[in-house]
Scaffold this motif. Structure first.
Motif, PDB file in Angstrom:
ATOM      1  N   GLU A  26       0.828  -1.211   0.000  1.00 46.37           N
ATOM      2  CA  GLU A  26       0.000   0.000   0.000  1.00 46.37           C
ATOM      3  C   GLU A  26       0.860   1.258   0.000  1.00 46.37           C
ATOM      4  OE1 GLU A  26      -3.297   0.501  -0.084  1.00 46.37           O
ATOM      5  OE2 GLU A  26      -3.856  -1.607  -0.116  1.00 46.37           O
ATOM      6  N   ALA A  27       1.967   1.239   0.728  1.00 43.48           N
ATOM      7  CA  ALA A  27       2.833   2.416   0.853  1.00 43.48           C
ATOM      8  C   ALA A  27       4.276   1.944   1.031  1.00 43.48           C
ATOM      9  CB  ALA A  27       2.395   3.263   2.042  1.00 43.48           C
ATOM     10  N   HIS A  28       5.184   2.884   1.088  1.00 40.64           N
ATOM     11  CA  HIS A  28       6.600   2.598   1.305  1.00 40.64           C
ATOM     12  C   HIS A  28       6.761   1.850   2.632  1.00 40.64           C
ATOM     13  CE1 HIS A  28      10.857   3.391   2.008  1.00 40.64           C
ATOM     14  NE2 HIS A  28      10.938   3.564   0.693  1.00 40.64           N
ATOM     15  N   PRO A  29       7.695   0.895   2.715  1.00 37.21           N
ATOM     16  CA  PRO A  29       7.856   0.122   3.954  1.00 37.21           C
ATOM     17  C   PRO A  29       8.125   0.962   5.200  1.00 37.21           C
ATOM     18  CG  PRO A  29       9.124  -0.884   2.197  1.00 37.21           C
ATOM     19  CD  PRO A  29       8.568   0.401   1.655  1.00 37.21           C
ATOM     20  N   TYR A  30       8.740   2.124   5.038  1.00 39.02           N
ATOM     21  CA  TYR A  30       9.054   2.952   6.197  1.00 39.02           C
ATOM     22  C   TYR A  30       7.952   3.938   6.549  1.00 39.02           C
ATOM     23  CZ  TYR A  30      13.677   0.979   6.499  1.00 39.02           C
ATOM     24  OH  TYR A  30      14.717   0.102   6.675  1.00 39.02           O
ATOM     25  N   LYS A  31       6.845   3.898   5.850  1.00 36.88           N
ATOM     26  CA  LYS A  31       5.690   4.713   6.238  1.00 36.88           C
ATOM     27  C   LYS A  31       4.939   3.917   7.305  1.00 36.88           C
ATOM     28  CE  LYS A  31       1.756   7.270   4.605  1.00 36.88           C
ATOM     29  NZ  LYS A  31       0.848   7.560   3.500  1.00 36.88           N
ATOM     30  N   LEU A  32       5.133   4.276   8.544  1.00 37.28           N
ATOM     31  CA  LEU A  32       4.674   3.449   9.655  1.00 37.28           C
ATOM     32  C   LEU A  32       3.163   3.433   9.837  1.00 37.28           C
ATOM     33  CD1 LEU A  32       7.491   4.187  12.236  1.00 37.28           C
ATOM     34  CD2 LEU A  32       7.288   2.300  10.624  1.00 37.28           C
ATOM     35  N   SER A  33       2.426   4.370   9.237  1.00 40.14           N
ATOM     36  CA  SER A  33       0.970   4.340   9.373  1.00 40.14           C
ATOM     37  C   SER A  33       0.362   3.175   8.589  1.00 40.14           C
ATOM     38  CB  SER A  33       0.366   5.664   8.904  1.00 40.14           C
ATOM     39  OG  SER A  33       0.647   5.871   7.534  1.00 40.14           O
ATOM     40  N   ASN A  34       0.994   2.769   7.490  1.00 38.11           N
ATOM     41  CA  ASN A  34       0.557   1.595   6.706  1.00 38.11           C
ATOM     42  C   ASN A  34       1.655   0.546   6.746  1.00 38.11           C
ATOM     43  OD1 ASN A  34      -1.897   2.560   5.919  1.00 38.11           O
ATOM     44  ND2 ASN A  34      -1.217   3.267   3.931  1.00 38.11           N
ATOM     45  N   PHE A  35       2.154   0.230   7.914  1.00 37.99           N
ATOM     46  CA  PHE A  35       3.327  -0.618   8.069  1.00 37.99           C
ATOM     47  C   PHE A  35       3.200  -1.923   7.294  1.00 37.99           C
ATOM     48  CE2 PHE A  35       5.826  -3.773  10.493  1.00 37.99           C
ATOM     49  CZ  PHE A  35       7.074  -3.226  10.287  1.00 37.99           C
ATOM     50  N   ASN A  36       3.852  -1.999   6.160  1.00 43.78           N
ATOM     51  CA  ASN A  36       3.938  -3.193   5.315  1.00 43.78           C
ATOM     52  C   ASN A  36       2.593  -3.831   4.999  1.00 43.78           C
ATOM     53  OD1 ASN A  36       6.703  -3.177   4.874  1.00 43.78           O
ATOM     54  ND2 ASN A  36       7.066  -4.076   6.872  1.00 43.78           N
ATOM     55  N   LYS A  37       1.597  -3.015   4.763  1.00 49.27           N
ATOM     56  CA  LYS A  37       0.277  -3.534   4.410  1.00 49.27           C
ATOM     57  C   LYS A  37       0.282  -3.904   2.921  1.00 49.27           C
ATOM     58  CE  LYS A  37      -4.585  -2.561   4.706  1.00 49.27           C
ATOM     59  NZ  LYS A  37      -5.610  -1.558   4.888  1.00 49.27           N
ATOM     60  N   VAL A  38      -0.034  -5.159   2.653  1.00 46.64           N
ATOM     61  CA  VAL A  38      -0.068  -5.659   1.280  1.00 46.64           C
ATOM     62  C   VAL A  38      -1.410  -5.289   0.655  1.00 46.64           C
ATOM     63  CG1 VAL A  38       0.025  -7.749  -0.151  1.00 46.64           C
ATOM     64  CG2 VAL A  38       1.471  -7.559   1.868  1.00 46.64           C
ATOM     65  N   LYS A  39      -1.368  -4.882  -0.609  1.00 47.42           N
ATOM     66  CA  LYS A  39      -2.612  -4.555  -1.310  1.00 47.42           C
ATOM     67  C   LYS A  39      -3.449  -5.816  -1.483  1.00 47.42           C
ATOM     68  CE  LYS A  39      -0.948  -0.614  -3.845  1.00 47.42           C
ATOM     69  NZ  LYS A  39      -1.049   0.156  -5.049  1.00 47.42           N
ATOM     70  N   GLN A  40      -4.762  -5.646  -1.653  1.00 50.94           N
ATOM     71  CA  GLN A  40      -5.650  -6.790  -1.875  1.00 50.94           C
ATOM     72  C   GLN A  40      -5.423  -7.418  -3.254  1.00 50.94           C
ATOM     73  OE1 GLN A  40      -7.841  -8.179   0.307  1.00 50.94           O
ATOM     74  NE2 GLN A  40      -7.023  -6.773   1.836  1.00 50.94           N
ATOM     75  N   HIS A  41      -5.298  -6.544  -4.268  1.00 49.40           N
ATOM     76  CA  HIS A  41      -5.134  -6.983  -5.656  1.00 49.40           C
ATOM     77  C   HIS A  41      -4.051  -6.152  -6.317  1.00 49.40           C
ATOM     78  CE1 HIS A  41      -8.838  -9.382  -5.732  1.00 49.40           C
ATOM     79  NE2 HIS A  41      -9.361  -8.427  -4.987  1.00 49.40           N
TER      80      HIS A  41
END
Length: 129
Positions: A26-41
């Protein structure tokens, strides 16, 4: 070896394992608000990234291996550069590097895990360009 079509390209650049075009996270790995969130598709080829619920729990095993590799690399680099460090200083440097690299290690581990289960498809990749 590092170009599109190789697993290494998908892993290092965090791209879709099937088309190597769409973003994996979803976002850069170091953006902690979306910490390593994988997209659905995949936004390009519409590949569903999760085969089943809790699919990415297996990436914890991969994360352990990547973390050990990073720790060994730090230790070897201290030897190569001839740094005269005590055992505690070497241990401290390994811990600091692992803490700083944690978001990247987690992201790459999820990408490696996904690449175990999805393969590059040249035909789909050409369609989505």
């Amino acid at each position: 070896m590092f170009g599109k079509g190789s697993k290494l390209y998908s892993i290092l650049f965090l791209k879709c394992p099937r088309c190597h075009e769409g973003e994996f996270l979803e976002a850069h790995p170091y953006k902690l608000s979306n910490f390593n969130k994988v997209k659905q598709h995949c936004p390009k080829c519409n590949l569903k990234y999760s085969i089943e619920p809790s699919f990415y729990y297996g990436s914890m095993y991969v994360s352990y291996g990547v973390g050990v590799a990073v720790a060994i690399a730090v230790f070897v680099l201290t030897l190569i550069f001839g740094l005269d460090l005590s055992i505690l200083e070497v241990f401290g440097s390994i811990v600091v590097v692992l803490v700083l690299a944690m978001p990247w290690i987690a992201a790459v581990s999820k990408s490696i895990w996904a690449n175990f289960f999805f393969s590059y498809d040249k035909e789909i990749a050409e369609k989505v360009k």
